[in-house]
Write an enzyme that holds these catalytic residues in place. Sequence first.
Site, short mmCIF file in Angstrom:
data_model
loop_
_atom_site.label_atom_id
_atom_site.label_comp_id
_atom_site.label_asym_id
_atom_site.label_seq_id
_atom_site.Cartn_x
_atom_site.Cartn_y
_atom_site.Cartn_z
N GLU A 25 0.87 -1.17 0.00
CA GLU A 25 0.00 0.00 0.00
C GLU A 25 0.91 1.23 0.00
OE1 GLU A 25 -3.26 0.41 2.72
OE2 GLU A 25 -4.04 -1.58 2.27
N HIS A 79 -4.43 6.61 -0.59
CA HIS A 79 -3.68 5.37 -0.41
C HIS A 79 -4.21 4.33 -1.38
CE1 HIS A 79 -7.03 4.12 2.23
NE2 HIS A 79 -6.61 2.89 2.05
N HIS A 81 -5.05 0.25 -2.52
CA HIS A 81 -5.43 -1.11 -2.14
C HIS A 81 -4.87 -2.00 -3.25
CE1 HIS A 81 -9.16 0.03 0.53
NE2 HIS A 81 -8.00 0.37 1.08
N ASP A 92 -9.81 1.54 7.33
CA ASP A 92 -9.78 2.90 6.80
C ASP A 92 -10.81 3.78 7.51
OD1 ASP A 92 -7.87 2.13 4.89
OD2 ASP A 92 -9.38 1.74 3.35
#
Length: 133
Positions: A25, A79, A81, A92
Site C-alpha cells: 500500500e 492510499h 489497495h 480505513d
Amino acid sequence: MTSLTLSHALLDEMLAHVAGLWPEEACGLVAGRDGRAVRLYPVENVHHSPVAYEMEPVQQVRAMIAMEEEGLELIAIYHSHPHGPARPSPTDVANAYYPDAAQIIISLADRQRPGVRAFTIAGGAVAEIALRD
C-alpha cells in the site's frame, strides 16, 4: 465536501506513485484550496504492507508544514489497495482522523486499469464524492 477537483497530471502522478510501490500500500497527502488539488506529497508507508498503511510521522509533519508555508490546506489523503476494491475498508473508516479531508482510494486489483474513488469519512459515516478534473 461533495466533490474534489484533481487534474489529470496530479492523478497520473498519484497513480505512478502507488504503482511504483505495488504490491505494498502506498500513501500520501493532497494539498490545495477550495476543493481543488494543486500538489501531492507522497509519504512512506512505515508498514511496507500489502494490507495496511501508516504514514511515516516525520514525513507527514514536514508535508503539512510545507502546505502551510505554501498557503495550502490538506484537502485529501490517498492510499492504494493493491489487491482490493477502491472503497474504504473497516480499518480505513476506523483510522479516518481527518474528517475534513477527502479519502482517495486507488485499487490496483486490475493494474492495467486502476480504480480511483473518493470519499468523506466522518464519525464512521462514509459517503462517496465526485472526482472532477
